[in-house]
Design a protein around this motif. Structure first.
Motif, PDB file in Angstrom:
ATOM      1  N   UNK A   1       0.896  -1.186   0.172  1.00 36.98           N
ATOM      2  CA  UNK A   1      -0.104  -0.041   0.013  1.00 36.98           C
ATOM      3  C   UNK A   1       1.005   1.266  -0.067  1.00 36.98           C
ATOM      4  N   UNK A   2       0.681   2.238  -0.846  1.00 35.62           N
ATOM      5  CA  UNK A   2       1.271   3.566  -1.002  1.00 35.62           C
ATOM      6  C   UNK A   2       1.004   4.476   0.056  1.00 35.62           C
ATOM      7  N   UNK A   3       0.649   3.977   1.095  1.00 35.35           N
ATOM      8  CA  UNK A   3       0.173   4.752   2.320  1.00 35.35           C
ATOM      9  C   UNK A   3       0.981   4.647   3.334  1.00 35.35           C
ATOM     10  N   UNK A   4       0.622   5.360   4.528  1.00 34.68           N
ATOM     11  CA  UNK A   4       1.090   5.023   5.881  1.00 34.68           C
ATOM     12  C   UNK A   4       0.452   3.827   6.531  1.00 34.68           C
TER      13      UNK A   4
ATOM     14  N   UNK B   1       5.331  16.011   2.787  1.00 34.47           N
ATOM     15  CA  UNK B   1       6.749  15.655   2.868  1.00 34.47           C
ATOM     16  C   UNK B   1       6.941  14.284   3.635  1.00 34.47           C
ATOM     17  N   UNK B   2       7.794  13.459   3.188  1.00 35.22           N
ATOM     18  CA  UNK B   2       7.873  12.170   4.048  1.00 35.22           C
ATOM     19  C   UNK B   2       9.328  12.109   4.475  1.00 35.22           C
ATOM     20  N   UNK B   3       9.526  12.196   5.812  1.00 33.87           N
ATOM     21  CA  UNK B   3      10.882  11.732   6.168  1.00 33.87           C
ATOM     22  C   UNK B   3      10.926  11.388   7.514  1.00 33.87           C
ATOM     23  N   UNK B   4      11.803  10.666   7.838  1.00 33.36           N
ATOM     24  CA  UNK B   4      11.780  10.273   9.378  1.00 33.36           C
ATOM     25  C   UNK B   4      11.877  11.339  10.365  1.00 33.36           C
ATOM     26  N   UNK B   5      11.204  11.439  11.385  1.00 32.75           N
ATOM     27  CA  UNK B   5      11.464  12.252  12.478  1.00 32.75           C
ATOM     28  C   UNK B   5      12.727  12.197  13.099  1.00 32.75           C
TER      29      UNK B   5
ATOM     30  N   UNK C   1       8.422  13.638  -1.434  1.00 33.40           N
ATOM     31  CA  UNK C   1       6.840  14.200  -1.527  1.00 33.40           C
ATOM     32  C   UNK C   1       6.175  13.035  -1.983  1.00 33.40           C
ATOM     33  N   UNK C   2       4.929  12.792  -1.170  1.00 31.32           N
ATOM     34  CA  UNK C   2       4.156  11.962  -1.181  1.00 31.32           C
ATOM     35  C   UNK C   2       3.411  11.644  -2.552  1.00 31.32           C
TER      36      UNK C   2
END
Length: 162
Positions: A37-40, A118-122, A138-139
Motif C-alpha cells: 500500500x502506497x500509504x502510511x 513531505x515524507x521523512x523520518x522524524x 514528497x508523497x
C-alpha cells in the motif's frame, strides 16, 4: 521532533468500499495484483464470508491466506510508514485471490501521508546507530513514480535509499 508531538490526526485519510465481481472463469486467479500500500497505514474490514486476502511471507515466495474472521479489523503498514519510521516498520506485500465465483467486498480506510506531503523520518527515529535510511520525498511524487513505472510492490522505496 519528538514522536509524542506527531499529530497523525492532521494527516489526510481516504475511505474506500471495494467490490470484486468474481466470475467462474476467474477462480484461482488474482483479483488484485501483488502490491504494497502506497500509504502510511491501512485499516481493512475483510469480507468474512469470502476471504481471498493473502500476504507474502517475508524472505520467501510463499503466500499465506488471512482467515476472514467475523469482526476482524486488519492493520496493514504501508510504504510511507516504512520510510517515515526509518525502516522500523515494514510494508506488507499482499494480493487478493479469487476463490469462488461470488462477489467479494472489503472496506478500507487509508491513512495517507503528512499534511505537507513531505515524507521523512522524524529526528527521534534517526541517530548514529540508525542513520537516516531514506531520502526526503514528497508523497505525490512517490505515487506518480509508482504509477509511471508500474512498480507496485514497494520497489520504489529501494530507489530512495540514502
Amino acid at each position: 521532533m519528538d514522536l509524542k508531538d506527531q499529530n497523525f490526526g492532521a494527516w489526510p485519510c481516504h475511505f474506500r468500499f471495494n467490490k470484486y465481481n468474481f466470475a467462474q472463469v476467474s477462480a484461482g486467479s488474482n483479483g488484485l495484483q501483488i502490491h504494497t500500500d502506497a500509504v502510511f497505514l491501512t485499516l481493512l474490514q475483510e469480507d468474512e464470508c469470502v476471504g481471498g486476502l493473502e500476504i507474502l511471507v517475508p524472505g520467501s515466495d510463499s503466500f499465506v491466506e488471512v482467515d476472514p474472521l467475523p469482526g476482524l479489523l486488519l492493520v496493514n503498514v504501508g510504504d510511507i510508514a516504512q520510510a517515515w519510521s526509518n525502516g522500523l516498520l515494514h510494508n506488507v506485500k499482499h494480493r487478493v485471490r479469487c476463490k469462488d465465483a461470488i462477489p467479494r467486498f472489503s472496506i478500507a480506510l487509508f491513512l495517507l501521508a503528512p499534511k505537507d506531503d513531505k515524507v521523512e523520518a522524524p529526528t527521534a527515529l534517526v541517530n548514529s546507530d540508525r542513520p537516516r535510511m531514506y531520502q526526503t520525498f514528497f508523497y505525490n511524487d512517490y505515487r506518480k513514480m509508482r504509477f509511471s513505472t508500474g512498480l507496485y510492490a514497494g520497489e520504489i522505496l529501494s530507489q530512495l535509499l540514502m
